[in-house]
Motif scaffolding. Structure first.
Motif, PDB file in Angstrom:
ATOM      1  N   ALA A   1      22.982 -62.441  -6.294  1.00 25.44           N
ATOM      2  CA  ALA A   1      23.461 -61.598  -5.194  1.00 25.44           C
ATOM      3  C   ALA A   1      22.812 -61.923  -3.855  1.00 25.44           C
ATOM      4  CB  ALA A   1      23.243 -60.129  -5.532  1.00 25.44           C
ATOM      5  N   SER A   2      21.501 -62.265  -3.866  1.00 27.87           N
ATOM      6  CA  SER A   2      20.806 -62.404  -2.588  1.00 27.87           C
ATOM      7  C   SER A   2      19.641 -63.372  -2.686  1.00 27.87           C
ATOM      8  CB  SER A   2      20.301 -61.038  -2.118  1.00 27.87           C
ATOM      9  OG  SER A   2      19.358 -60.531  -3.051  1.00 27.87           O
ATOM     10  N   THR A   3      19.031 -63.606  -1.481  1.00 30.98           N
ATOM     11  CA  THR A   3      17.813 -64.409  -1.391  1.00 30.98           C
ATOM     12  C   THR A   3      16.787 -63.597  -0.620  1.00 30.98           C
ATOM     13  OG1 THR A   3      19.046 -66.467  -1.401  1.00 30.98           O
ATOM     14  CG2 THR A   3      16.802 -66.541  -0.553  1.00 30.98           C
ATOM     15  N   ASP A   4      15.562 -63.541  -1.129  1.00 35.89           N
ATOM     16  CA  ASP A   4      14.512 -62.714  -0.522  1.00 35.89           C
ATOM     17  C   ASP A   4      13.262 -63.564  -0.326  1.00 35.89           C
ATOM     18  OD1 ASP A   4      13.255 -60.569   0.548  1.00 35.89           O
ATOM     19  OD2 ASP A   4      13.085 -59.443  -1.349  1.00 35.89           O
ATOM     20  N   HIS A   5      12.444 -63.166   0.694  1.00 35.16           N
ATOM     21  CA  HIS A   5      11.185 -63.845   0.967  1.00 35.16           C
ATOM     22  C   HIS A   5      10.058 -62.812   1.012  1.00 35.16           C
ATOM     23  CE1 HIS A   5      14.219 -66.659   2.539  1.00 35.16           C
ATOM     24  NE2 HIS A   5      13.327 -67.608   2.244  1.00 35.16           N
ATOM     25  N   TYR A   6       8.919 -63.131   0.437  1.00 37.16           N
ATOM     26  CA  TYR A   6       7.780 -62.224   0.443  1.00 37.16           C
ATOM     27  C   TYR A   6       6.521 -63.012   0.108  1.00 37.16           C
ATOM     28  CZ  TYR A   6       9.513 -62.231  -4.412  1.00 37.16           C
ATOM     29  OH  TYR A   6       9.991 -62.610  -5.634  1.00 37.16           O
ATOM     30  N   ARG A   7       5.396 -62.354   0.276  1.00 31.33           N
ATOM     31  CA  ARG A   7       4.104 -63.021   0.045  1.00 31.33           C
ATOM     32  C   ARG A   7       3.675 -62.853  -1.411  1.00 31.33           C
ATOM     33  NH1 ARG A   7      -0.804 -61.125   3.658  1.00 31.33           N
ATOM     34  NH2 ARG A   7      -0.677 -59.365   2.194  1.00 31.33           N
ATOM     35  N   VAL A   8       3.131 -63.949  -1.966  1.00 34.04           N
ATOM     36  CA  VAL A   8       2.638 -63.963  -3.356  1.00 34.04           C
ATOM     37  C   VAL A   8       1.152 -64.301  -3.331  1.00 34.04           C
ATOM     38  CG1 VAL A   8       2.823 -65.036  -5.639  1.00 34.04           C
ATOM     39  CG2 VAL A   8       4.880 -64.669  -4.266  1.00 34.04           C
ATOM     40  N   THR A   9       0.359 -63.563  -4.096  1.00 31.04           N
ATOM     41  CA  THR A   9      -1.080 -63.827  -4.251  1.00 31.04           C
ATOM     42  C   THR A   9      -1.408 -63.912  -5.739  1.00 31.04           C
ATOM     43  OG1 THR A   9      -1.572 -62.625  -2.199  1.00 31.04           O
ATOM     44  CG2 THR A   9      -3.408 -63.043  -3.711  1.00 31.04           C
ATOM     45  N   VAL A  10      -2.043 -65.004  -6.127  1.00 31.99           N
ATOM     46  CA  VAL A  10      -2.468 -65.194  -7.529  1.00 31.99           C
ATOM     47  C   VAL A  10      -3.972 -65.396  -7.528  1.00 31.99           C
ATOM     48  CG1 VAL A  10      -2.281 -66.614  -9.609  1.00 31.99           C
ATOM     49  CG2 VAL A  10      -0.257 -66.209  -8.180  1.00 31.99           C
ATOM     50  N   GLU A  11      -4.697 -64.621  -8.319  1.00 29.24           N
ATOM     51  CA  GLU A  11      -6.142 -64.776  -8.486  1.00 29.24           C
ATOM     52  C   GLU A  11      -6.436 -65.147  -9.937  1.00 29.24           C
ATOM     53  OE1 GLU A  11      -8.679 -61.748  -7.016  1.00 29.24           O
ATOM     54  OE2 GLU A  11      -7.415 -61.315  -5.257  1.00 29.24           O
ATOM     55  N   LEU A  12      -7.155 -66.233 -10.131  1.00 29.45           N
ATOM     56  CA  LEU A  12      -7.424 -66.751 -11.480  1.00 29.45           C
ATOM     57  C   LEU A  12      -8.919 -66.840 -11.718  1.00 29.45           C
ATOM     58  CD1 LEU A  12      -4.759 -69.625 -11.650  1.00 29.45           C
ATOM     59  CD2 LEU A  12      -4.589 -67.301 -12.555  1.00 29.45           C
ATOM     60  N   ASP A  13      -9.342 -66.354 -12.875  1.00 25.39           N
ATOM     61  CA  ASP A  13     -10.727 -66.431 -13.332  1.00 25.39           C
ATOM     62  C   ASP A  13     -10.777 -67.263 -14.621  1.00 25.39           C
ATOM     63  OD1 ASP A  13     -11.522 -64.713 -11.254  1.00 25.39           O
ATOM     64  OD2 ASP A  13     -10.957 -62.961 -12.481  1.00 25.39           O
ATOM     65  N   GLN A  14     -11.986 -67.478 -15.092  1.00 22.57           N
ATOM     66  CA  GLN A  14     -12.143 -68.216 -16.348  1.00 22.57           C
ATOM     67  C   GLN A  14     -11.593 -67.393 -17.509  1.00 22.57           C
ATOM     68  OE1 GLN A  14     -16.284 -69.182 -16.662  1.00 22.57           O
ATOM     69  NE2 GLN A  14     -16.117 -70.957 -15.311  1.00 22.57           N
ATOM     70  N   GLY A  15     -11.000 -68.098 -18.500  1.00 23.80           N
ATOM     71  CA  GLY A  15     -10.437 -67.434 -19.668  1.00 23.80           C
ATOM     72  C   GLY A  15      -9.950 -68.464 -20.672  1.00 23.80           C
ATOM     73  N   THR A  16      -9.654 -68.008 -21.873  1.00 26.44           N
ATOM     74  CA  THR A  16      -9.203 -68.898 -22.948  1.00 26.44           C
ATOM     75  C   THR A  16      -7.719 -68.705 -23.200  1.00 26.44           C
ATOM     76  OG1 THR A  16      -9.802 -67.255 -24.622  1.00 26.44           O
ATOM     77  CG2 THR A  16     -11.462 -68.910 -24.053  1.00 26.44           C
ATOM     78  N   LEU A  17      -7.178 -69.576 -24.038  1.00 26.18           N
ATOM     79  CA  LEU A  17      -5.763 -69.528 -24.370  1.00 26.18           C
ATOM     80  C   LEU A  17      -5.413 -68.189 -25.009  1.00 26.18           C
ATOM     81  CD1 LEU A  17      -3.317 -71.476 -24.234  1.00 26.18           C
ATOM     82  CD2 LEU A  17      -3.783 -72.051 -26.617  1.00 26.18           C
ATOM     83  N   ARG A  18      -4.289 -67.607 -24.553  1.00 23.98           N
ATOM     84  CA  ARG A  18      -3.776 -66.315 -24.986  1.00 23.98           C
ATOM     85  C   ARG A  18      -4.660 -65.153 -24.533  1.00 23.98           C
ATOM     86  NH1 ARG A  18      -2.666 -69.723 -29.147  1.00 23.98           N
ATOM     87  NH2 ARG A  18      -4.614 -69.229 -30.196  1.00 23.98           N
ATOM     88  N   GLY A  19      -5.549 -65.460 -23.600  1.00 24.79           N
ATOM     89  CA  GLY A  19      -6.375 -64.395 -23.030  1.00 24.79           C
ATOM     90  C   GLY A  19      -6.035 -64.161 -21.557  1.00 24.79           C
ATOM     91  N   ARG A  20      -6.422 -63.015 -21.057  1.00 19.78           N
ATOM     92  CA  ARG A  20      -6.163 -62.675 -19.648  1.00 19.78           C
ATOM     93  C   ARG A  20      -7.034 -63.545 -18.751  1.00 19.78           C
ATOM     94  NH1 ARG A  20      -6.704 -56.695 -16.765  1.00 19.78           N
ATOM     95  NH2 ARG A  20      -6.582 -57.444 -14.607  1.00 19.78           N
ATOM     96  N   VAL A  21      -6.421 -64.128 -17.742  1.00 19.36           N
ATOM     97  CA  VAL A  21      -7.144 -65.027 -16.843  1.00 19.36           C
ATOM     98  C   VAL A  21      -7.021 -64.612 -15.376  1.00 19.36           C
ATOM     99  CG1 VAL A  21      -7.040 -67.032 -18.368  1.00 19.36           C
ATOM    100  CG2 VAL A  21      -5.144 -66.581 -16.764  1.00 19.36           C
ATOM    101  N   GLY A  22      -6.328 -63.507 -15.057  1.00 22.02           N
ATOM    102  CA  GLY A  22      -6.242 -63.118 -13.652  1.00 22.02           C
ATOM    103  C   GLY A  22      -5.147 -62.115 -13.382  1.00 22.02           C
ATOM    104  N   SER A  23      -4.686 -62.132 -12.116  1.00 17.15           N
ATOM    105  CA  SER A  23      -3.696 -61.152 -11.680  1.00 17.15           C
ATOM    106  C   SER A  23      -2.723 -61.799 -10.693  1.00 17.15           C
ATOM    107  CB  SER A  23      -4.400 -59.961 -11.021  1.00 17.15           C
ATOM    108  OG  SER A  23      -5.087 -60.381  -9.845  1.00 17.15           O
ATOM    109  N   VAL A  24      -1.618 -61.090 -10.443  1.00 22.95           N
ATOM    110  CA  VAL A  24      -0.603 -61.531  -9.494  1.00 22.95           C
ATOM    111  C   VAL A  24      -0.118 -60.318  -8.695  1.00 22.95           C
ATOM    112  CG1 VAL A  24       1.273 -61.263 -11.176  1.00 22.95           C
ATOM    113  CG2 VAL A  24       1.557 -62.810  -9.222  1.00 22.95           C
ATOM    114  N   ARG A  25       0.216 -60.551  -7.372  1.00 18.66           N
ATOM    115  CA  ARG A  25       0.705 -59.466  -6.524  1.00 18.66           C
ATOM    116  C   ARG A  25       1.869 -59.978  -5.669  1.00 18.66           C
ATOM    117  NH1 ARG A  25      -1.494 -54.722  -4.895  1.00 18.66           N
ATOM    118  NH2 ARG A  25      -3.490 -55.295  -5.827  1.00 18.66           N
TER     119      ARG A  25
END
Length: 229
Positions: free
Chosen positions: A131-155
């Motif tokens: 339906a449409s095209t949108d633009h916005y800001r993305v922030t990804v923060e990554l910390d140390q972590g293992t496979l299948r484990g939580r490694v950060g956040s996204v906004r």
């Protein structure tokens, strides 16, 4: 002076043989026949015993068949030596007593987030759908972590909604690519999605997001992010 012989008497009775003489002749013939029968039986028994002795000396015969050496074209294997030892078998791996060797323990090296991705990444994204095209800001923060484990956040900072979620490491493609599973915790955004980050020169990464919206349409987001911390 010779006395003249008188003529035979035509009325005289003929002389008969004495009964004792014929009986003795028949007895003699019977004895001779019996003796001959006994001698023949003894000769036959002797021949049979001689044959048995020769057969025992030459070895037993199986089923009356000729020996292997007498059969044309068939080698005689009766005299082949036989080993009293059983055939050798390959030794089973393990100890000297034949017990299987214990498997060597292997320690799996945990797969973690490559150091090249650690930090805060930020940029402007372009979202496209049917339906449409949108633009916005993305922030990804990554910390140390293992496979299948939580490694950060996204906004996602959009005009209509501000969405925040956590990311889990789901795959590592060497040192230059990782795949993250996104789970939105707050905001009006699709709950789950997949993020792929690919390293580029100059401390930048390509951000690629894919998900399916509630109405079943595909959602795709692309962005170029720079390291800001």
């Amino acid at each position: 002076m010779t006395r003249p012989q008188s003529p035979p008497d035509p009325y005289a009775r003929p002389q008969r043989p004495v009964p004792g003489d014929s009986h003795r002749s028949a007895l003699v013939v019977a004895l001779i026949g019996a003796a001959a029968t006994i001698v023949a039986a003894l000769i036959g028994l002797f021949v049979q015993l001689s044959g048995d002795v020769e057969q025992r000396a030459s070895g037993p015969s199986l089923g009356g068949a000729a020996s292997a050496s007498e059969t044309a074209g068939v080698p005689d294997t009766s005299a082949a030596p036989r080993s009293s030892l059983p055939p050798s078998t390959p030794a089973a791996p393990g100890g000297a007593d034949g017990t299987p060797a214990a498997p060597t323990p292997t320690t799996a090296t945990p797969v973690g987030l490559p150091e090249e991705f650690l930090g805060r990444w930020q940029g402007y994204a372009e979202e496209t759908d049917a339906a449409s095209t949108d633009h916005y800001r993305v922030t990804v923060e990554l910390d140390q972590g293992t496979l299948r484990g939580r490694v950060g956040s996204v906004r996602y900072a959009m005009e209509s909604s501000d969405c925040y979620g956590t990311v889990t490491l789901t795959a590592v493609g060497g040192t230059d690519q990782v795949t993250l599973g996104e789970s939105i915790q707050s905001g009006n955004c699709v709950t789950n999605g997949r993020i792929t980050l690919t390293l580029r020169p100059g401390d930048t990464v390509d951000f690629a997001y894919e998900s399916t919206k509630r109405d079943g349409t595909r959602q795709s987001v692309r962005a170029g992010l720079e390291r800001v911390a």
